[in-house]
Enzyme design. Sequence first.
Site, PDB file in Angstrom:
ATOM      1  N   TRP A 120       5.839  -1.407 -12.805  1.00  0.00           N
ATOM      2  CA  TRP A 120       6.586  -0.330 -12.146  1.00  0.00           C
ATOM      3  C   TRP A 120       8.086  -0.594 -12.198  1.00  0.00           C
ATOM      4  O   TRP A 120       8.878   0.344 -12.353  1.00  0.00           O
ATOM      5  CB  TRP A 120       6.086  -0.147 -10.717  1.00  0.00           C
ATOM      6  CG  TRP A 120       4.626   0.163 -10.697  1.00  0.00           C
ATOM      7  CD1 TRP A 120       3.624  -0.595 -10.163  1.00  0.00           C
ATOM      8  CD2 TRP A 120       3.982   1.309 -11.286  1.00  0.00           C
ATOM      9  NE1 TRP A 120       2.412   0.004 -10.372  1.00  0.00           N
ATOM     10  CE2 TRP A 120       2.595   1.177 -11.059  1.00  0.00           C
ATOM     11  CE3 TRP A 120       4.458   2.425 -11.974  1.00  0.00           C
ATOM     12  CZ2 TRP A 120       1.671   2.127 -11.502  1.00  0.00           C
ATOM     13  CZ3 TRP A 120       3.539   3.376 -12.411  1.00  0.00           C
ATOM     14  CH2 TRP A 120       2.172   3.216 -12.174  1.00  0.00           C
ATOM     15  N   ASP A 160      11.865  -0.196  -4.307  1.00  0.00           N
ATOM     16  CA  ASP A 160      10.563   0.465  -4.287  1.00  0.00           C
ATOM     17  C   ASP A 160       9.678  -0.362  -3.358  1.00  0.00           C
ATOM     18  O   ASP A 160       9.376  -1.523  -3.634  1.00  0.00           O
ATOM     19  CB  ASP A 160       9.999   0.500  -5.707  1.00  0.00           C
ATOM     20  CG  ASP A 160       8.623   1.143  -5.799  1.00  0.00           C
ATOM     21  OD1 ASP A 160       8.000   1.409  -4.754  1.00  0.00           O
ATOM     22  OD2 ASP A 160       8.167   1.378  -6.942  1.00  0.00           O
ATOM     23  N   LYS A 210      -0.608   4.101  -0.740  1.00  0.00           N
ATOM     24  CA  LYS A 210      -1.082   2.723  -0.695  1.00  0.00           C
ATOM     25  C   LYS A 210      -1.210   2.205   0.731  1.00  0.00           C
ATOM     26  O   LYS A 210      -2.160   1.522   1.065  1.00  0.00           O
ATOM     27  CB  LYS A 210      -0.137   1.822  -1.495  1.00  0.00           C
ATOM     28  CG  LYS A 210      -0.078   2.187  -2.976  1.00  0.00           C
ATOM     29  CD  LYS A 210       0.918   1.309  -3.716  1.00  0.00           C
ATOM     30  CE  LYS A 210       1.076   1.732  -5.170  1.00  0.00           C
ATOM     31  NZ  LYS A 210      -0.163   1.606  -5.946  1.00  0.00           N
TER      32      LYS A 210
END
Length: 360
Positions: free
Chosen positions: A102, A172, A196
């Site tokens: 990511w 993030d 999540k």
Amino acid sequence: MDRVYNFSAGPSMLPEAVLEKAAKQMVNYEGCGMSVMEMSHRSADYEAIIGNAESLLRELMHIPENYKVLFLQGGASSQFAMVPLNLMKKSKKADYVITGQWAKKAAQEASKFGTVNKVASSDDKTFTYIPKLDPSTFDKDADYFHITLNNTIYGTRYTTLPETGDVPLVADASSNILSEPIDISRFGILYAGAQKNMGPAGVTVAIIRDDLITGAIDGAPTMFDYKIHADNGSMYNTPPTYSIYICMLVYEWLKSLGGVEAMYAINKEKAQILYDYLDNSSMFKGTVVKEDRSLMNVPFVTGDDDLNAKFIKEAKTKGFVNLKGHRTVGGMRASIYNAMPVEGVKALVEFMKKFETDNK
């Protein structure tokens, strides 16, 4: 059917209490005669929901007053573009630390809008550690400095934040938000997909310091301008209403348990139980260096692909699901987010012990 222990990395399990409350309110939300999914986002009932969600999140994360909280769409992946479109305006340069897939994708997206300086990377060892950072490699003229706080696929996390001076730190936090205390004042922007650790898929939270909300670069799509969303209270267009409502219920649940600080103690306990077993097992091994281990995502292997497959298959029959590792890594991964109870981790370890004994 009994509920399983769901170790999915996302969308992940939600607290049972939240699901039960949502079920009771599904047809008729607090006497209004309709479901939250049917409400106008401009109605007083829904404005109260999104307002309460923001208020609770601010309280849980101790968000300072000079930060806006935005409920957006497009997942954290949309933030890979939204961050540079809004911040890459002066030097058109940014620093990125590459600690997984990511982080790599975020850097690739930013490179479309300016120059990306890859400060450090742990790619050399399949992202099994967080690289030590040398401040002399930081670009003092960078418009921002980007990190991925917790790496969902590879199971690493930052335990020390980089000192970036006047350069805004952007992070993030998709897979560790609300799992441990985070000093928001250290960041210019903190963003996270909800699916999540704080709600269902469909909503992304962005926490942004006021001075960084100055409008996107010329030609940027309207929907990718933080100022547009901030000026309209996250309701420039129809927001993901039901996902935000579920987030509100998760925030209420988390507050009832004692907040993020109490949850952090529980998460450390869960992770310790699993890592202690992995460190002493003759069959299963963790893949991450100890000092950088995630509290949320625990990858592990047996060293034998056939044995890995057998373990995943047998685990499913016993009610332990979604333990297969990411396709880029293989092996297994147990994601033990806030909603996973301590009992679930203990039960998994007991199953692993039996599997190890049965397959010597």
